[in-house]
Design an enzyme around this catalytic site. Structure first.
Site, PDB file in Angstrom:
ATOM      1  N   ASN A  38       0.861  -1.416   0.103  1.00 20.54           N
ATOM      2  CA  ASN A  38      -0.055   0.098   0.002  1.00 20.54           C
ATOM      3  C   ASN A  38       0.877   1.303   0.020  1.00 20.54           C
ATOM      4  OD1 ASN A  38      -1.748   1.999   0.502  1.00 20.54           O
ATOM      5  ND2 ASN A  38      -2.611   1.245   2.313  1.00 20.54           N
ATOM      6  N   ARG A  95      -2.857  -2.096  -3.168  1.00 19.53           N
ATOM      7  CA  ARG A  95      -4.166  -1.318  -2.952  1.00 19.53           C
ATOM      8  C   ARG A  95      -4.018  -0.055  -4.048  1.00 19.53           C
ATOM      9  NH1 ARG A  95      -5.741   3.408   0.788  1.00 19.53           N
ATOM     10  NH2 ARG A  95      -7.696   3.438   0.411  1.00 19.53           N
ATOM     11  N   HIS A 104     -13.251   3.165   0.713  1.00 19.10           N
ATOM     12  CA  HIS A 104     -13.089   2.169   1.947  1.00 19.10           C
ATOM     13  C   HIS A 104     -13.741   0.936   1.298  1.00 19.10           C
ATOM     14  CE1 HIS A 104     -13.387   5.097   5.087  1.00 19.10           C
ATOM     15  NE2 HIS A 104     -12.256   4.929   4.902  1.00 19.10           N
ATOM     16  N   ARG A 152     -13.278  15.671   8.164  1.00 16.71           N
ATOM     17  CA  ARG A 152     -13.996  15.833   7.066  1.00 16.71           C
ATOM     18  C   ARG A 152     -15.358  16.163   7.614  1.00 16.71           C
ATOM     19  NH1 ARG A 152     -12.139  10.686   4.398  1.00 16.71           N
ATOM     20  NH2 ARG A 152     -10.007  11.375   3.413  1.00 16.71           N
ATOM     21  N   GLU A 162      -8.204  -5.091   5.607  1.00 20.48           N
ATOM     22  CA  GLU A 162      -8.093  -4.579   4.311  1.00 20.48           C
ATOM     23  C   GLU A 162      -6.851  -5.525   3.472  1.00 20.48           C
ATOM     24  OE1 GLU A 162      -9.032  -0.060   3.575  1.00 20.48           O
ATOM     25  OE2 GLU A 162      -8.595  -0.425   5.448  1.00 20.48           O
TER      26      GLU A 162
END
Ligand code: ADP
Length: 396
Positions: free
Chosen positions: A7, A91, A180, A240, A383
């Site tokens: 990643n 990823r 996600h 956010r 993940e």
């Protein structure tokens, strides 16, 4: 068979080497500060001391060289040679509308990742550098791209279109993608497996971390998800804002004499838990202040929880029912009070949390009572394992 999961960020490279016979992690590491002063790697191998090397690294190719040599180090490594690594899974943030599934990397795939630089300007260039760095360092190995956006590709038009002039979708592919995705895919499928639910179970996954999103799926296939063209849409997150009236952008811009990019920066980096509370973007800090009844913490907690509950309600309608709700990621896996408070909103639907079962962190478990109308689970996300499973499936 070992699969390496990579990643890449703009100045970092995270990796895990996973033995797919038993899905155990045999090494994990992080290369940081690539291209800047103080580049270093830290690798953890179960049963061995952490291994750290500091060494200048000018780019991701040098970072990957160091990763492979550290993985195969005769004292600190996890494998004897690169022959023990069967394939590499990457990823990748954005696959645009071209990929509805993970794919084996070839030149065409790399071209599409490049075409999507506009859609994922911070991540896609770094993700591509990671792929090319692995190709250079480990020639001949199969590389698989696992996109964060493919989970959302099963959404129907009615869920992914924005009600703006249709030409913007046609010209610029402006639509809801969802992020996600790898986590939502993993958790929705694991919920069905772990909960022994029917294969086409309707599952709502609340991924509550620093970034937060929620998805509705049937049999592990996405029906709707809360993030949009970018990760800004949806739930209240660490920094956010999530959903808001887009006219606010113009309003702040005029009042504060800022341009659109500056306002967007505020919505991405200075809003959410941080902006609303004035305390912190970290939920633990908000919870601490909540105990003292700090007004900033109280309002932040209330807005965050209400938004999650509202989405769950909407997704129950989108799914025309719901068999299970799963909580995952940093907050979802660890915050007992937030899981309980979200489910309290759903008590009129017959959702009941068992306080004893819910008194747990980071472990897969049914946390609702036996008579709850909808099953509720704590389901840790993974993940890397999802990427490794996809890599194994495609590289075989
Ligand atoms: P991301 O991967 O999006 O950066 P994480 O999934 O690691 O984020 O989640 C980070 C969030 O999880 C933070 O808000 C943090 O406060 C929260 N968190 C982590 N551990 C705990 C804990 N033990 N109790 C409550 N919240 C926690």
């Amino acid at each position: 068979m070992n699969v390496l999961v990579v990643n890449c960020g703009s100045s970092s490279l995270k990796y895990q080497l996973i033995n797919m016979e038993n899905e155990s992690v045999i090494a994990k590491g992080l290369v940081e500060r690539i291209g800047i002063d103080g580049s270093n790697i830290v690798q953890k191998v179960p049963g061995k001391d952490d291994y750290k090397i500091e060494k200048p690294l000018k780019d991701h190719v040098e970072a990957a060289t160091l990763m492979f040599s550290t993985l195969t180090d005769s004292t600190h490594g996890a494998v004897k040679s690169l022959d023990e690594i069967s394939a590499i899974g990457h990823r990748v943030l954005h696959g645009g509308m071209k990929f509805t599934e993970s794919v084996l990397v070839d030149d065409k795939v790399k071209d599409v990742i490049k075409e999507c630089f506009d859609l994922g300007p911070l991540h896609n260039p770094a993700n591509l550098m990671g792929i090319e760095a692995c190709e250079k360092n480990a020639p001949g190995k199969k590389n698989v791209a696992v996109f964060d956006t493919t989970f959302g590709m099963s959404m129907e038009e009615k869920a992914y279109l924005y009600a703006i002039p249709y030409e913007y979708f046609e010209k610029y592919s402006i639509r809801r993608y969802g992020f996600h995705g790898t986590s939502h895919m993993f958790v929705s499928r694991e919920t069905i497996k772990f909960g022994n639910l029917k294969p086409d179970a309707k599952v709502i996954v609340c991924h509550l971390g620093n970034g937060a999103s929620i998805s509705a799926s049937i049999g592990g296939k996405c029906v709707d998800t809360s993030m949009g063209l970018t990760p800004l849409e949806g739930l209240v997150m660490g920094t956010r804002s999530g959903d808001l009236d887009p006219a606010i952008v113009q309003y702040i811009s005029h009042k504060e004499n800022k341009n659109v990019d500056e306002v967007l920066n505020i919505l991405n980096k200075k809003s959410g838990l941080l902006g609303l509370s004035g305390i912190s973007s970290d939920c633990r800090d908000i919870s601490k202040k909540l105990a003292e009844k700090d007004p900033g913490a109280v309002r932040t907690y209330n807005v965050m929880l209400y938004r999650i509950a509202k989405y769950i309600g909407a997704y129950m309608v989108a799914l025309a029912g719901c068999d299970a709700i799963s909580f995952t990621a940093g907050i979802g896996e660890n915050d007992i009070a937030i899981r309980k408070a979200v489910c309290d909103y759903l008590s009129f639907l017959g959702v009941k949390i068992d306080d004893e079962r819910n008194n747990i962190r980071g472990e897969a478990r049914l946390i609702s009572t036996d008579d709850s109308k909808i099953k509720v689970f704590l389901m840790p996300t993974n993940e890397e394992l999802m990427i490794a499973r996809e890599t194994l499936r495609l590289a075989k």
